[in-house]
Write an enzyme that holds these catalytic residues in place. Structure first.
Site, PDB file in Angstrom:
ATOM      1  N   ASN A 210      22.956  10.807  -5.327  1.00 15.74           N
ATOM      2  CA  ASN A 210      21.564  10.919  -5.213  1.00 15.74           C
ATOM      3  C   ASN A 210      21.147   9.661  -4.360  1.00 15.74           C
ATOM      4  O   ASN A 210      21.957   8.707  -4.206  1.00 15.74           O
ATOM      5  CB  ASN A 210      20.499  11.173  -6.218  1.00 15.74           C
ATOM      6  CG  ASN A 210      20.511  10.250  -7.237  1.00 15.74           C
ATOM      7  OD1 ASN A 210      20.248   9.003  -7.125  1.00 15.74           O
ATOM      8  ND2 ASN A 210      20.685  10.446  -8.390  1.00 15.74           N
ATOM      9  N   LYS A 289      42.570  17.315  -4.605  1.00 10.20           N
ATOM     10  CA  LYS A 289      41.630  17.512  -3.688  1.00 10.20           C
ATOM     11  C   LYS A 289      41.529  18.816  -3.455  1.00 10.20           C
ATOM     12  O   LYS A 289      42.375  19.854  -3.046  1.00 10.20           O
ATOM     13  CB  LYS A 289      42.257  16.677  -2.333  1.00 10.20           C
ATOM     14  CG  LYS A 289      40.892  16.665  -1.377  1.00 10.20           C
ATOM     15  CD  LYS A 289      41.538  15.992   0.088  1.00 10.20           C
ATOM     16  CE  LYS A 289      40.539  16.354   1.146  1.00 10.20           C
ATOM     17  NZ  LYS A 289      40.937  15.857   2.202  1.00 10.20           N
ATOM     18  N   PRO A 305      23.764  15.132 -20.724  1.00 11.52           N
ATOM     19  CA  PRO A 305      23.134  14.734 -21.795  1.00 11.52           C
ATOM     20  C   PRO A 305      21.832  13.905 -21.075  1.00 11.52           C
ATOM     21  O   PRO A 305      21.827  13.352 -20.070  1.00 11.52           O
ATOM     22  CB  PRO A 305      23.728  13.867 -22.338  1.00 11.52           C
ATOM     23  CG  PRO A 305      25.077  13.470 -21.674  1.00 11.52           C
ATOM     24  CD  PRO A 305      25.152  14.458 -20.692  1.00 11.52           C
ATOM     25  N   LYS A 341       9.305  14.036 -23.840  1.00 10.99           N
ATOM     26  CA  LYS A 341      10.163  13.371 -24.254  1.00 10.99           C
ATOM     27  C   LYS A 341       9.682  12.164 -25.065  1.00 10.99           C
ATOM     28  O   LYS A 341      10.721  11.542 -25.615  1.00 10.99           O
ATOM     29  CB  LYS A 341      11.043  12.669 -22.995  1.00 10.99           C
ATOM     30  CG  LYS A 341      11.474  13.332 -22.167  1.00 10.99           C
ATOM     31  CD  LYS A 341      12.495  12.797 -20.937  1.00 10.99           C
ATOM     32  CE  LYS A 341      12.908  13.538 -19.919  1.00 10.99           C
ATOM     33  NZ  LYS A 341      13.798  13.025 -19.045  1.00 10.99           N
TER      34      LYS A 341
HETATM   35  N1  CTP Z   1      16.978  10.701 -17.351  1.00 10.19           N
HETATM   36  C1  CTP Z   1      17.989  10.244 -18.376  1.00 10.19           C
HETATM   37  N2  CTP Z   1      19.146  10.944 -18.504  1.00 10.19           N
HETATM   38  C2  CTP Z   1      19.227  12.296 -17.440  1.00 10.19           C
HETATM   39  C3  CTP Z   1      18.114  12.722 -16.991  1.00 10.19           C
HETATM   40  C4  CTP Z   1      16.934  11.639 -16.804  1.00 10.19           C
HETATM   41  O1  CTP Z   1      18.036   9.324 -18.716  1.00 10.19           O
HETATM   42  N3  CTP Z   1      20.327  12.949 -17.858  1.00 10.19           N
HETATM   43  C5  CTP Z   1      15.802   9.499 -17.474  1.00 10.19           C
HETATM   44  C6  CTP Z   1      15.598   8.886 -16.012  1.00 10.19           C
HETATM   45  O2  CTP Z   1      16.277   7.830 -16.093  1.00 10.19           O
HETATM   46  C7  CTP Z   1      14.048   8.700 -15.820  1.00 10.19           C
HETATM   47  C8  CTP Z   1      13.694  10.198 -16.438  1.00 10.19           C
HETATM   48  O3  CTP Z   1      14.668  10.425 -17.362  1.00 10.19           O
HETATM   49  O4  CTP Z   1      13.638   7.795 -16.717  1.00 10.19           O
HETATM   50  C9  CTP Z   1      13.404  11.015 -15.624  1.00 10.19           C
HETATM   51  O5  CTP Z   1      13.262  12.288 -16.096  1.00 10.19           O
HETATM   52  P1  CTP Z   1      13.733  13.897 -15.770  1.00 10.19           P
HETATM   53  O6  CTP Z   1      12.724  14.595 -16.580  1.00 10.19           O
HETATM   54  O7  CTP Z   1      15.089  13.901 -16.107  1.00 10.19           O
HETATM   55  O8  CTP Z   1      13.243  13.703 -14.292  1.00 10.19           O
HETATM   56  P2  CTP Z   1      13.917  14.752 -13.356  1.00 10.19           P
HETATM   57  O9  CTP Z   1      15.559  14.983 -13.502  1.00 10.19           O
HETATM   58  O10 CTP Z   1      13.128  14.431 -12.289  1.00 10.19           O
HETATM   59  O11 CTP Z   1      13.277  16.052 -13.939  1.00 10.19           O
HETATM   60  P3  CTP Z   1      12.876  17.460 -13.156  1.00 10.19           P
HETATM   61  O12 CTP Z   1      13.970  17.942 -12.342  1.00 10.19           O
HETATM   62  O13 CTP Z   1      12.567  18.361 -14.632  1.00 10.19           O
HETATM   63  O14 CTP Z   1      11.385  16.952 -12.722  1.00 10.19           O
END
Ligand code: CTP
Length: 399
Positions: A210, A289, A305, A341
């Site tokens: 990303n 690959k 996770p 959370k």
């Molecule tokens: N986060 C994490 N571990 C993951 C996913 C996210 O620690 N596997 C943390 C990120 O560091 C951030 C927050 O969770 O602090 C983001 O929340 P999240 O709900 O995961 O955001 P999105 O992925 O954007 O969720 P959604 O797609 O439901 O909006």
């Protein structure tokens, strides 16, 4: 309070009506222990006299780049060396443009160019001038050059318009300056921060990733360190220099980050999840690959996770801070994440074209159970300092 004790601040006053606030700013900076010298530009001198600024600063006011008198005493190089911080308040659109170009055709511009220390600007101008493509381009350039930007605030303006472009109030500017020099807000606290993207391998040469640059997490690590914390930073792959005085662990995937966090979380006072952790990874990373021998390729993904949720569910647990990057309905989604959370605080921002990810500046809405505060657009280091200050306040309130 002596937050600016022994600091040398060179205040540049440029030509805007908000120059009338400069004497109060000087007075407040001095109250916090700073020594202040003023450089007044020619246009600044049309709004306020050197005599006023000399009286409040207790120092001669500097106005000329080429003056025999000045060169024998405090010339631009000496002034630049003397200053721990050059603060330009008010900073006009014209001075922003000249600073962004690296001009040195008056004393203030030359001081900025010669400075190796911190430079901060507090823009003050008509809302149209602030919104203009040219000023916004200059703003991006200044932020990219490491200049701190304080404000502007929005509200009613001297020109009769309402909008963004008001000089921050002297009290706010002084707080921003104090924030630049570190505080003791987190002395000896153990802080664990995640930053950057995670990369999820598909095969030995390809991955899913990303656009996170890691800048916010790295800025938070530096700000927490400056506030006296012992900081461990767990970072996905980024192109940023290692912050001095911080323990840095480099990881690649969400699983690596998860393990690294769980290994170190015990005993932490604060956890800040600033990483853009991939929610999914390929169910199987191919050892070889992947060849393009099929017309369609379906990639099966499995959930990673949720590191932040896992940390928040521990008992005892650190003060747990999350981020929410949203393209719409920022506050609604952020509050839902805070609750779902079970976080202590969440920093939410709008992402999309040119916003949030992979850019130098940002704006945050910070939410906690029962409260909320807006941190207006600023460079990521400035925002990080403000956020660390808020975290320290909320941590104290929750103790
Ligand atoms: N986060 C994490 N571990 C993951 C996913 C996210 O620690 N596997 C943390 C990120 O560091 C951030 C927050 O969770 O602090 C983001 O929340 P999240 O709900 O995961 O955001 P999105 O992925 O954007 O969720 P959604 O797609 O439901 O909006």
């Amino acid at each position: 309070m002596n937050a600016l004790g022994n600091k040398h601040i060179l205040l540049g006053v440029t030509g805007g009506i908000a120059a009338y606030k400069a004497p109060e700013l000087v007075r407040r900076l001095r109250e916090l222990g700073a020594t202040v010298q003023v450089v007044l530009t020619a246009a600044g001198g049309a709004f306020i006299t050197p005599l006023t600024l000399q009286a409040v600063s207790g120092q001669p006011v500097h106005t000329q780049l080429l003056s025999a008198e000045a060169e024998s005493g405090m010339g631009h190089i000496e002034l630049a060396r003397w200053a721990d911080l050059i603060l330009i308040a008010p900073c006009t659109a014209d001075f922003m443009a000249r600073l962004a170009q690296g001009r040195s055709d008056d004393l203030l511009a030359a001081c900025c160019l010669a400075s190796r220390g911190a430079i901060a600007v507090a823009p003050a101008m008509n809302a149209g001038m602030w919104d203009s493509a040219a000023t916004q381009r200059n703003l991006r350039q200044l932020i990219a050059d490491g200049v701190q930007v304080f404000g502007p605030a929005s509200g009613s303006q001297a020109c009769g318009e309402v909008g963004e472009g008001r000089l921050l109030e002297p009290a706010e500017l002084v707080a921003c300056c104090a924030g630049l020099f570190g505080t003791n807000a987190l002395t000896d606290k153990q802080v664990l921060i995640t930053a950057g993207p995670t990369l999820e391998d598909m095969d030995p040469v390809r991955y899913l990733g990303n656009r996170s640059s890691g800048r916010m997490g790295y800025a938070l690590a530096a700000a927490a360190r400056d506030a006296g914390a012992v900081v461990t930073l767990i970072s996905g792959p980024v192109a940023l220099a290692e912050p001095p005085g911080v323990t840095l662990l480099r990881v690649r995937s969400a699983s690596d980050m998860h393990h690294a966090v769980l290994e170190r979380i015990a005993g932490m006072d604060i956890f800040i999840g600033a990483a853009a952790v991939a929610d999914y990874r390929p169910a199987q990373a191919s050892a070889r690959k992947i060849k393009k021998d099929q017309e369609h390729l379906t990639l099966e993904l499995v959930r990673n996770p949720d590191i932040l949720a896992e940390v928040a569910a521990r008992s005892p647990r650190p003060f747990t801070v999350g981020f929410a990057a949203e393209t719409d309905d920022v506050l609604t989604y952020a509050r839902r994440k805070l609750e779902d959370k079970n976080l202590d605080l969440i920093a939410a921002n709008l992402v999309g074209a040119g916003q949030g990810f992979d850019v130098a500046d940002n704006a945050l809405s910070v939410l906690w159970p029962g409260g909320q505060q807006e941190l207006p657009r600023a460079s990521k280091p400035t925002l990080a300092r403000q956020l660390v200050k808020l975290i320290a306040e909320r941590l104290r309130a929750s103790a």
